[in-house]
Design a protein around this motif. Structure first.
Motif, PDB file in Angstrom:
ATOM      1  N   MET A  17      61.237  19.004 -33.812  1.00  0.00           N
ATOM      2  CA  MET A  17      62.007  18.482 -32.274  1.00  0.00           C
ATOM      3  C   MET A  17      60.207  19.964 -32.015  1.00  0.00           C
ATOM      4  O   MET A  17      59.350  19.544 -30.654  1.00  0.00           O
ATOM      5  CB  MET A  17      62.425  19.880 -31.914  1.00  0.00           C
ATOM      6  N   ASN A  18      59.970  20.959 -32.423  1.00  0.00           N
ATOM      7  CA  ASN A  18      58.906  20.775 -32.762  1.00  0.00           C
ATOM      8  C   ASN A  18      57.517  20.343 -33.451  1.00  0.00           C
ATOM      9  O   ASN A  18      56.482  20.572 -31.803  1.00  0.00           O
ATOM     10  CB  ASN A  18      59.108  22.758 -33.575  1.00  0.00           C
ATOM     11  N   ARG A  19      57.498  19.764 -34.025  1.00  0.00           N
ATOM     12  CA  ARG A  19      55.998  19.095 -34.133  1.00  0.00           C
ATOM     13  C   ARG A  19      56.201  17.548 -33.314  1.00  0.00           C
ATOM     14  O   ARG A  19      55.175  17.647 -32.850  1.00  0.00           O
ATOM     15  CB  ARG A  19      56.448  17.996 -35.498  1.00  0.00           C
ATOM     16  N   GLU A  20      57.247  17.337 -32.615  1.00  0.00           N
ATOM     17  CA  GLU A  20      56.691  16.036 -32.365  1.00  0.00           C
ATOM     18  C   GLU A  20      57.013  16.367 -30.743  1.00  0.00           C
ATOM     19  O   GLU A  20      55.960  15.571 -29.886  1.00  0.00           O
ATOM     20  CB  GLU A  20      58.193  14.812 -32.251  1.00  0.00           C
ATOM     21  N   ALA A  21      57.882  17.728 -30.354  1.00  0.00           N
ATOM     22  CA  ALA A  21      57.557  17.352 -28.832  1.00  0.00           C
ATOM     23  C   ALA A  21      57.051  18.408 -27.922  1.00  0.00           C
ATOM     24  O   ALA A  21      56.629  18.855 -26.633  1.00  0.00           O
ATOM     25  CB  ALA A  21      59.154  17.608 -27.800  1.00  0.00           C
ATOM     26  N   GLY A  22      56.454  19.415 -29.432  1.00  0.00           N
ATOM     27  CA  GLY A  22      55.269  20.284 -29.038  1.00  0.00           C
ATOM     28  C   GLY A  22      56.353  21.560 -28.721  1.00  0.00           C
ATOM     29  O   GLY A  22      55.588  22.887 -27.827  1.00  0.00           O
ATOM     30  N   VAL A  23      57.520  21.369 -28.653  1.00  0.00           N
ATOM     31  CA  VAL A  23      58.628  23.022 -28.707  1.00  0.00           C
ATOM     32  C   VAL A  23      58.088  24.109 -29.117  1.00  0.00           C
ATOM     33  O   VAL A  23      58.692  24.103 -30.432  1.00  0.00           O
ATOM     34  CB  VAL A  23      60.182  22.323 -28.394  1.00  0.00           C
TER      35      VAL A  23
END
Lengths: 297, 274
Positions: free
Chosen positions: B196-202
């Motif tokens: 999620m952190n990598r793909e959505a930048g969260v």
């Protein structure tokens, strides 16, 4: 009259009256479902609504199409105001605080209503005939038919609202856990206000219907006492439960009045539903449709 | 990567906040930390160190528990947020996943997820967001009509995280996502969070007792004790430092114990790590 006709009459009458109880119970359920508050002033809400409409009709000569919306608006405002002034401060306090506050509120309303508008019984006349419809063996008073229809419509609308609409899902979420709802950014206080306003709507309708059957005075608030057996039987937080509970209470009441009263000289009608309620509490405390607490081991 | 705290304007800056509960109990004593845009930052420490309180002061949930930020500031994208209510904080892009897998038990999995998107006005994109969440958590798609109270613990944690994701946050505050879950599930959930952190930048601020796991996914870490940040640094530095291992992570030999209390803490940490 033949026996089975008499029974049928009691049943049909009980079902119609029962639906009208359901409508009032709906007011109670809406608030409990969303805010966990137990409203002991539900009957008084109905009474106040009855007063507003009856006075608008009688003393001010307002037409019905104006008086009823006026009653609705007044009760919505009353619901909003009550939440803002009193109930919001009780959020997060022990449940007994809200219970006592609404009992106090009930007493105040029972005093303030007659004080403001006069203690004498006021007629609330709807432009419908008193002559019952005769459907085969049944005699159906038009007011009961109207009351039952209004009840069904609003029970349906609010049922849909809770089950499917965005706001309804939010309300159920709040009922589940206020803190988590807040963490999701749901504005809990606004939904509480909405719940009380919806109760105002239901109470206004109840006030018009019951007021036109019984006349409007302080005794109109007694209809609130029927709410407790209804919601305990059906489940405090269930709309289908309010319907079923109302039907049961209506029928039990009528059957008791028709079959038991002649032998004991009357009065069973008023307490029979409570006997049932206590039995229900002993056997199935969360009601027929009530929310069961999900426990995990 | 190493000098996270030196960034010119971090996504989140907590500046020496003090938190008092019930007007008398001092819980946080000057906590400062930073989360950079798109970073994963671990907040470590034992039970009662103040991790949850720190997260709640950021999300604004503190006030629902009679807590108050009495000193210091919290800034999100340069704007002060420590006086905002939770709904406003969520609107600005911070969402907290509370400790203990708090799902709405009587709502279905899908209804739970939908409640996450309520701060955004455009109801239409909710469907698209649901698909996004189901993309991250395929298991939830299978169970969408089941009441959340009846799904497994791991799935409840997924519901809680997925629901938070529905708010399209810039920063997610995760409180003990590993709590009470089997190691294999913890691994799975951490991997999804990192995706999620990598793909959505969260960006993620992760409060954990499970330090080894948290440090494996985070770039930077803070260690809390008794309402203070006692140490911070690169995730690798923290993970490898012998002293830190001994005193804060309970990884190696016997330190100087002064009281039974310390022993208890020590054992508790050790259980999480073994």
């Amino acid at each position: 009259m033949v026996e089975w006709q008499f029974t049928l009459l009691l049943l049909s009458n009980g079902l119609l009256i029962g639906l009208m109880y359901s409508l009032i119970a709906l007011g109670f359920v809406l608030v409990y479902k969303a805010t966990d508050a137990i409203n002991f002033a539900q009957g008084e809400f109905v009474m106040i609504a009855g007063f507003v409409v009856a006075v608008a009709l009688g003393a001010y000569g307002a037409p019905l199409w104006l008086a009823v919306p006026l009653g609705l608006a007044a009760m919505v405002a009353f619901g909003f105001g009550l939440e803002r002034v009193m109930l919001r401060r009780l959020i997060g306090r022990p449940i007994i605080a809200v219970v006592m506050a609404t009992i106090g509120l009930a007493a105040i309303l029972r005093g303030v209503g007659p004080l403001t508008w006069g203690a004498e019984t006021k007629p609330l006349v709807l432009p419908i005939s008193d002559e019952p419809f005769i459907l085969g063996p049944l005699f159906v008073p038009p007011i009961q038919l109207l009351g039952a229809s209004v009840s069904i419509v609003f029970l349906g609308v609010f049922g849909w609202f809770f089950l499917k609409s965005r706001k309804g899902i939010a309300m159920r979420a709040i009922a589940d856990s206020q803190q988590v709802a807040m963490a999701m950014g749901i504005n809990v206080e606004r939904y509480f206000a909405l719940a009380w306003a919806m109760t105002g709507v239901v109470s206004a309708l109840g006030g018009v219907i019951w007021g036109s059957m019984l006349g409007v005075d302080v005794h109109l608030s007694l209809v609130g006492f029927k709410v407790f057996p209804v919601v305990i039987l059906g489940g405090l937080d269930s709309i289908p439960g309010a319907i079923l509970g109302g039907l049961i209470v209506g029928v039990v009441e009528n059957v008791a009045a028709g079959y038991v009263d002649p032998y004991v000289g009357g009065g069973t009608k008023d307490f029979a539903p409570y006997v049932l309620m206590i039995l229900a509490l002993m056997i199935r405390p969360y009601g027929i449709f009530g929310k069961r607490i999900i426990e995990r081991v | 990567m190493s000098a996270v705290s030196d960034d010119a304007r971090p996504l989140l800056a907590v500046n020496s906040i003090e938190v008092i509960y019930d007007h008398v109990i001092l819980v946080l004593k000057g906590v400062s930390l930073r989360v950079p845009e798109g970073g994963i930052v671990a907040l470590l420490g034992a039970n009662g160190a103040g991790k949850s309180t720190t997260l709640k002061s950021i999300s604004g949930l503190l006030r629902t528990e009679r807590g108050n930020v009495t000193k210091g500031t919290i800034e999100f994208r340069g704007q002060p947020i420590h006086r905002k209510d939770p709904a406003e904080v969520v609107k600005r892009g911070i969402v907290q996943v509370m400790e203990g897998r708090h799902v709405f038990e009587h709502l279905t999995v899908e209804e739970n997820l939908l409640t996450g998107g309520y701060t955004r006005k455009n109801g239409h994109s909710a469907r698209a967001d649901l698909e996004l969440v189901y993309g991250y958590f395929p298991r939830l798609a299978e169970r969408r009509q089941v009441r959340a109270g009846y799904v497994s613990g791991g799935e409840q944690q997924m519901v809680a995280i997925g629901r938070a994701l529905m708010a399209r946050p810039r920063l997610m505050l995760l409180d003990e996502p590993s709590m009470g879950l089997a190691p294999i599930l913890v691994q799975e959930i951490f991997e999804i969070v990192s995706r999620m952190n990598r793909e959505a930048g969260v960006a993620v601020l992760l409060a954990e007792q499970n330090a080894t796991m948290a440090l494996r996914f985070a770039q930077y870490g803070y260690v809390m004790e008794n309402g203070r940040i006692v140490l911070d640094g690169d995730a690798r530095t923290i993970g490898e430092n012998e002293d830190i291992k001994e005193f804060y992570l309970g990884l190696s030999g016997v330190g100087q114990r002064k009281s039974y209390r310390d022993v208890k803490h020590y054992r508790r940490r050790k259980r999480w790590l073994s």
